[in-house]
Motif scaffolding. Structure first.
Motif, PDB file in Angstrom:
ATOM      1  N   GLN A  45       0.842  -1.200   0.000  1.00  0.00           N
ATOM      2  CA  GLN A  45       0.000   0.000   0.000  1.00  0.00           C
ATOM      3  C   GLN A  45       0.876   1.249   0.000  1.00  0.00           C
ATOM      4  OE1 GLN A  45      -2.501  -0.490   3.436  1.00  0.00           O
ATOM      5  NE2 GLN A  45      -3.798  -2.025   2.444  1.00  0.00           N
ATOM      6  N   ALA A  46       1.949   1.203   0.757  1.00  0.00           N
ATOM      7  CA  ALA A  46       2.831   2.368   0.845  1.00  0.00           C
ATOM      8  C   ALA A  46       3.533   2.610  -0.492  1.00  0.00           C
ATOM      9  CB  ALA A  46       3.853   2.164   1.950  1.00  0.00           C
ATOM     10  N   VAL A  47       4.052   1.529  -1.078  1.00  0.00           N
ATOM     11  CA  VAL A  47       4.805   1.657  -2.325  1.00  0.00           C
ATOM     12  C   VAL A  47       3.923   2.203  -3.448  1.00  0.00           C
ATOM     13  CG1 VAL A  47       5.961   0.320  -4.146  1.00  0.00           C
ATOM     14  CG2 VAL A  47       6.541  -0.058  -1.760  1.00  0.00           C
ATOM     15  N   GLU A  48       2.659   1.769  -3.437  1.00  0.00           N
ATOM     16  CA  GLU A  48       1.734   2.244  -4.471  1.00  0.00           C
ATOM     17  C   GLU A  48       1.553   3.753  -4.457  1.00  0.00           C
ATOM     18  OE1 GLU A  48      -1.112  -1.663  -4.682  1.00  0.00           O
ATOM     19  OE2 GLU A  48      -1.923   0.227  -3.916  1.00  0.00           O
ATOM     20  N   LYS A  49       1.655   4.308  -3.266  1.00  0.00           N
ATOM     21  CA  LYS A  49       1.410   5.740  -3.128  1.00  0.00           C
ATOM     22  C   LYS A  49       2.671   6.589  -3.369  1.00  0.00           C
ATOM     23  CE  LYS A  49      -2.931   5.509  -2.027  1.00  0.00           C
ATOM     24  NZ  LYS A  49      -3.509   5.225  -0.744  1.00  0.00           N
TER      25      LYS A  49
END
Lengths: 266, 217
Positions: free
Chosen positions: A101-105
């Motif tokens: 989720q973090a990497v996607e953002k």
């Protein structure tokens, strides 16, 4: 005799001093190393985004290894690096609960920034870093398509800010091989938001000066891009057997040809 | 004298050329010879090779009996990746293998390997150990619940009781869960156990710590 006694006393004092000093250095090294672990244990987003057990354990095992010495200066650099990355993640993905989720953002710039921070911290600790650029999650499992506009559009990785040429979007979306950003590929008919994909370009392998592995990300060949810590424990003997049979076949062919030529000569 | 020399030449000249010829052939064909030799050796194996404990652990001092109930982390010399630091034994099935820190191909070729992202025996957490199915952990499928697994390390002897045995997919996160603070051991190998080639399934054996010194910070 007096000189001998003095010498003996001095030697004892020197030994004790050295022992104490050594103990202090050891304790300092240990506490410095432990501060890195403690910092990592805090995770990000107020502890809601936690560092995986396997990742944390690799750091613990490195710090606690008998051959590792972490000075306070090194620990400070490492802790600053952790804090910097935490700041970036918390500003870009304050709601993230998983790495994915973090990497996607994260934007391309932020990913580059994180990579540079990792390089800097690793250098300070005397470690080598190799990033898995665009090979793992980003290539086969990174799914960033969220809409339903163009079925085969690209959704490559955000590295150079140019559209990904090879990436396809969707549940099995693949990333641009060159780690390029697929601006147009934000949407796709089969596009689903990547929940399991992990960004290969942020998966480093760290080794020490002797080439020993210090940290390696979980293998990216899990289903849906989830990493797996489980190794392949079967032996690929089939290849050996096929190769052996191939050698026998070539030898047999050679023998046959020789026999044939001999008959012609006769 | 001249005659004797000529007669001798019939012996040493062929011998010389034989040695040179064989040497050239050996050097040129060595990669293939090694490969063929290893392959034939592999095919003709009638049982998994035994790694002698004496051979692999001669430079490593393993603890035979525990002196303390707890150990301080500061006082331990934990290994770095690739080092052998112990020995894994399951007496009931005759499994005895050197235990390495790290589960890369090099370590698994020599014995069993502890995943470097898991905890050391004695720490609060899970120790994850892998081994090849046709060699190091060939006997793992004979292990029964209730039997003992013994891990002798350079700092303590740990005994685990087998609590569960199952077959899981390699990416089954629950089967290989490293969370929790209970000291436990997970052993796994490829399944089916006699399978030649790579498989998606793993035979997993779980053990919970029965005895051994706990490592404290």
């Amino acid at each position: 005799m007096k000189r001998f006694m003095m010498g003996f006393v001095l030697a004892v004092v020197a030994c004790i001093s050295f022992g104490l000093l050594n103990g202090q250095v050891s304790a300092a090294s240990n506490s410095a190393g432990q501060s890195i672990i403690k910092n990592l244990e805090n995770g990000a987003n107020g502890g809601k985004l936690k560092v995986n057990d396997s990742d944390l354990n690799q750091v613990r095992n490195y710090v606690n290894s008998g051959k590792t010495t972490v000075t306070q200066d090194q620990a400070n650099i490492a802790n600053n690096a952790i804090n910097e990355v935490r700041g970036i993640v918390e500003s870009a993905a304050p709601d993230a609960r998983t790495y994915t989720q973090a990497v996607e953002k994260l934007s391309a710039d932020q990913k580059t920034q994180i990579r540079n921070i990792v390089y800097k911290a690793a250098r300070a600790l005397g470690l080598s870093v190799m990033f898995n650029q665009g090979t793992a999650g980003n290539s086969s499992n990174d799914t960033t398509g969220t809409g339903a506009d163009t079925p085969n559009d690209t959704a490559g990785n955000a590295a150079n800010g140019t559209p990904g040429a090879d990436g396809t979007n969707g549940s099995n979306g693949t990333n641009g091989k060159n780690g390029t950003n697929g601006v147009a590929g934000e949407t796709g008919a089969n596009g689903v938001n990547g929940t399991n994909g992990t960004d290969g370009s942020l998966m480093p392998t760290l080794t020490d000066r002797a080439g020993n592995v210090v940290y390696q990300p979980a293998s990216p060949n899990g289903s849906n891009g989830t990493g797996t810590i489980v190794k392949q424990t079967g032996n690929d003997y089939l290849i050996s057997i096929i190769s052996f049979l191939a050698i026998l076949a070539v030898a047999g062919l050679g023998y046959g040809l020789i026999r044939k030529n001999q008959r012609v000569d006769a | 004298m001249q005659h004797a020399k000529r007669i001798m030449a019939y012996f040493y000249m062929p011998l010389l050329f034989l040695v040179i010829g064989y040497g050239v052939f050996f050097l040129a064909a060595r990669p293939i010879l090694d490969f063929v030799h290893n392959t034939v050796h592999l095919i003709t194996l009638d049982r998994p090779p035994k790694f002698s404990a004496e051979k692999t652990t001669k430079s490593l001092k393993l603890v035979t009996a525990n002196q303390q109930q707890t150990l301080k982390m500061d006082h331990l010399k934990l290994p770095t990746y690739g080092d052998q630091f112990g020995q894994l034994t399951i007496p009931a099935v005759g499994l005895e293998q050197p235990l390495y820190f790290g589960d890369g191909e090099q370590q698994l070729a020599k014995g069993v390997g502890m995943y470097n992202g898991s905890r050391f025996p004695g720490e609060r957490g899970t120790t994850l150990v892998a081994g090849h199915n046709v060699t190091a952990m060939h006997n793992l499928n004979q292990v029964q619940v209730g039997q003992q697994i013994v891990v002798r390390t350079s700092y303590g002897v740990y005994t685990y009781g087998v609590t569960k045995k199952l077959v899981a997919k390699y990416n089954d996160a629950q089967a290989f869960d490293l969370s929790g603070r209970q000291p436990k051991l997970i052993l796994y190998t490829c399944y089916p156990i006699n399978m030649v080639g790579l498989t998606p399934d793993r035979l997993v054996v779980y053990g919970s710590l029965q005895s051994g010194p706990i490592i404290k910070m």
